[in-house]
Design an enzyme around this catalytic site. Structure first.
Site, PDB file in Angstrom:
ATOM      1  N   ARG A 112      40.684  40.790  42.613  1.00 57.69           N
ATOM      2  CA  ARG A 112      40.029  39.990  43.666  1.00 57.69           C
ATOM      3  C   ARG A 112      40.806  40.066  44.979  1.00 57.69           C
ATOM      4  O   ARG A 112      42.028  40.151  44.982  1.00 57.69           O
ATOM      5  CB  ARG A 112      39.870  38.543  43.179  1.00 57.69           C
ATOM      6  CG  ARG A 112      38.937  38.488  41.964  1.00 57.69           C
ATOM      7  CD  ARG A 112      38.776  37.089  41.450  1.00 57.69           C
ATOM      8  NE  ARG A 112      38.124  36.229  42.423  1.00 57.69           N
ATOM      9  CZ  ARG A 112      38.010  34.916  42.261  1.00 57.69           C
ATOM     10  NH1 ARG A 112      38.505  34.323  41.186  1.00 57.69           N
ATOM     11  NH2 ARG A 112      37.401  34.192  43.186  1.00 57.69           N
ATOM     12  N   ASP A 308      29.426  28.155  43.732  1.00 59.47           N
ATOM     13  CA  ASP A 308      29.696  28.300  42.298  1.00 59.47           C
ATOM     14  C   ASP A 308      28.485  27.960  41.431  1.00 59.47           C
ATOM     15  O   ASP A 308      28.505  28.178  40.217  1.00 59.47           O
ATOM     16  CB  ASP A 308      30.880  27.414  41.892  1.00 59.47           C
ATOM     17  CG  ASP A 308      32.184  27.927  42.503  1.00 59.47           C
ATOM     18  OD1 ASP A 308      32.238  29.107  42.899  1.00 59.47           O
ATOM     19  OD2 ASP A 308      33.138  27.137  42.595  1.00 59.47           O
ATOM     20  N   ARG A 339      29.373  38.599  40.255  1.00 55.97           N
ATOM     21  CA  ARG A 339      28.313  37.689  39.812  1.00 55.97           C
ATOM     22  C   ARG A 339      26.939  38.104  40.309  1.00 55.97           C
ATOM     23  O   ARG A 339      25.945  37.900  39.604  1.00 55.97           O
ATOM     24  CB  ARG A 339      28.610  36.255  40.276  1.00 55.97           C
ATOM     25  CG  ARG A 339      29.648  35.584  39.433  1.00 55.97           C
ATOM     26  CD  ARG A 339      29.835  34.112  39.776  1.00 55.97           C
ATOM     27  NE  ARG A 339      30.962  33.612  39.007  1.00 55.97           N
ATOM     28  CZ  ARG A 339      31.722  32.584  39.342  1.00 55.97           C
ATOM     29  NH1 ARG A 339      31.467  31.916  40.454  1.00 55.97           N
ATOM     30  NH2 ARG A 339      32.722  32.203  38.581  1.00 55.97           N
TER      31      ARG A 339
END
Ligand code: S3P
Length: 423
Positions: A112, A308, A339
């Site tokens: 990340r 989120d 995601r």
């Protein structure tokens, strides 16, 4: 399924990280109740112990006692596990410390981006040596920092908070402005504890304490229930066939609960009751009733307040009538997994029409029972969102693993079971 009963989501993950780091950094003794005890919170507690703070054990139902001490160089690499917040907030706090520390994490975290945080920290005066490009492991050497003013290129609370923690750690004033306001837990906590911090629009100004080691009176903080965890319970209840569910003591900070606005637009019935303040954060009980949902559009400006919750909202969109579009959700590509790609791919894998369209996510709802295999890539939020989809009548959703829920919500599977009223 029919739902019923009363549940409590675990302690807020974002607030827990901030409470532990602030307490460990200050010359004070803190009692933190309601803290999250999940894996990500443990990563922060472990790191702070390596730096010399006295952080008591994290046990569900028990307050954590933290005695801040002057930090020292850690003997070993600080492993941040799966937790991006641990890594980025600590980088900020370490930037103001006169020693060097090496940070690493699990395979997901190592991939990340960290430069979004290390670039401004370098500009403040910290030195950073990367070992693998824009990610972990890296070594940060902190020290005296310059007063700093920064406009962030992305609306990221981790980035904003890293700079605020650097300001507190080095005692220098900092100003941070963002394109869209991200979650403001750090600002609220610092104000609650008496730091001189002002917010105007999307700009935060923190005055310097002038001290290398801030002194605070001993303090107590109460951590609200995590809205991001509560969201799965809310989602499962909305998709149920009948009954109602009460989720108690949920943090309803407006910079966090954009998902509740979206659910309302979709026709979902979630009422807030008993609104109150807990250590500078608003808290309420959520009463959820199942019902039909309709598609909506989620604008780019809304995304930071529900970043989120996109996996969960995408699953709700899969059961809503019509096409739902999430605008500008490119940030989802650099979360615990990609995601954006995985939400779309896994929805398709269970028979739902969904696609990533550039940086947008598009989901076409329907009422056919979802069936198929979901690859979670060990991402806790994907696991829990697809478990919610798997709870609808007639579904057969198999998950590649279930353990990742423990990253943020260790009691998730029990709670999902507990809300079922079927006999
Ligand atoms: C967090 C901020 C968000 C969020 C993460 C927790 C925080 O990340 O996705 O789960 O506690 O500040 P970004 O700041 O990268 O958007």
């Amino acid at each position: 399924m029919r739902v019923g009963g009363t549940l409590r989501a675990p302690g807020d993950k974002s607030v827990t990280h901030r409470a532990l780091i602030t307490a460990a950094l200050a010359h004070a003794r803190a009692k933190v109740s309601g803290a999250l005890t999940a894996r990500d919170a443990r990563s922060t507690a472990r790191a702070l112990r390596q730096l010399g703070a006295d952080v008591g054990p994290l046990r569900a139902g028990r307050a954590v006692i933290v005695q801040g001490r002057r930090w020292h160089a850690p003997a070993d690499t600080i492993h941040c596990g799966n937790s991006g917040t641990t890594a980025r907030l600590l980088l900020g706090a370490l930037a103001g410390q006169g020693f060097s520390a090496r940070l690493s994490g699990d395979a997901s975290l190592r991939g990340r981006p960290m430069r979004r945080v290390t670039a401004p920290l370098r500009a403040m005066g910290a030195a950073v040596e990367e070992e693998a490009g824009d990610g972990l492991p890296l070594r940060i050497s902190g020290g005296r920092l310059r007063p700093f003013s920064y406009h962030t290129p992305v609306a990221s609370a981790q980035l904003k908070s890293a700079i605020l923690f650097a300001g507190v750690s080095a005692g220098v004033p900092v100003t941070v402005s963002e394109p869209v306001r991200s979650r403001d837990h750090t600002e609220r906590m610092f104000r609650h504890l008496g730091f001189d911090l002002r917010v105007s629009g999307t700009t935060v100004v923190l005055e310097g304490t002038g001290a290398e080691w801030p002194t605070l009176p001993d303090f107590e903080l109460e951590v609200p229930g995590d809205a991001s965890s509560a969201a799965y319970l809310v989602g499962a209840a909305l998709l149920a066939d009948g009954g109602e569910l009460l989720v108690e003591r949920v943090g309803v900070n407006p910079t966090r609960v954009g998902f509740l606005d979206v659910i309302r637009r979709m026709g979902g019935r979630v009422e807030q009751a008993g609104r109150r303040d807990v250590s500078g954060e608003p808290v309420a009980d959520l009463l959820v009733r199942p019902g039909a949902l309709t598609a909506t559009e989620i604008g780019a400006d809304e995304i930071p307040s529900l970043i989120d919750e996109v996996p969960l909202l995408a699953v709700l969109a899969a059961r809503a009538e019509g096409e739902t579009r999430f605008r500008s959700v490119g940030e989802l590509r650099v979360k615990e997994s990609d995601r954006l790609g995985l939400i779309a791919g896994n929805l398709r894998a269970v028979g739902v029409d969904a696609a990533a369209d550039g940086d947008d996510l598009v989901v076409v709802g329907g009422d056919a029972p979802p069936r198929g295999m979901v690859e979670t890539e060990r991402d806790h939020r994907l696991t829990m969102a697809f478990a919610v989809l798997g709870s609808v009548a007639g579904a057969d959703v198999r998950l590649s693993e279930t353990a990742s829920a423990g990253v943020s919500y260790p009691g998730f599977w029990d709670d999902l079971d507990r809300m079922r009223q079927d006999d």
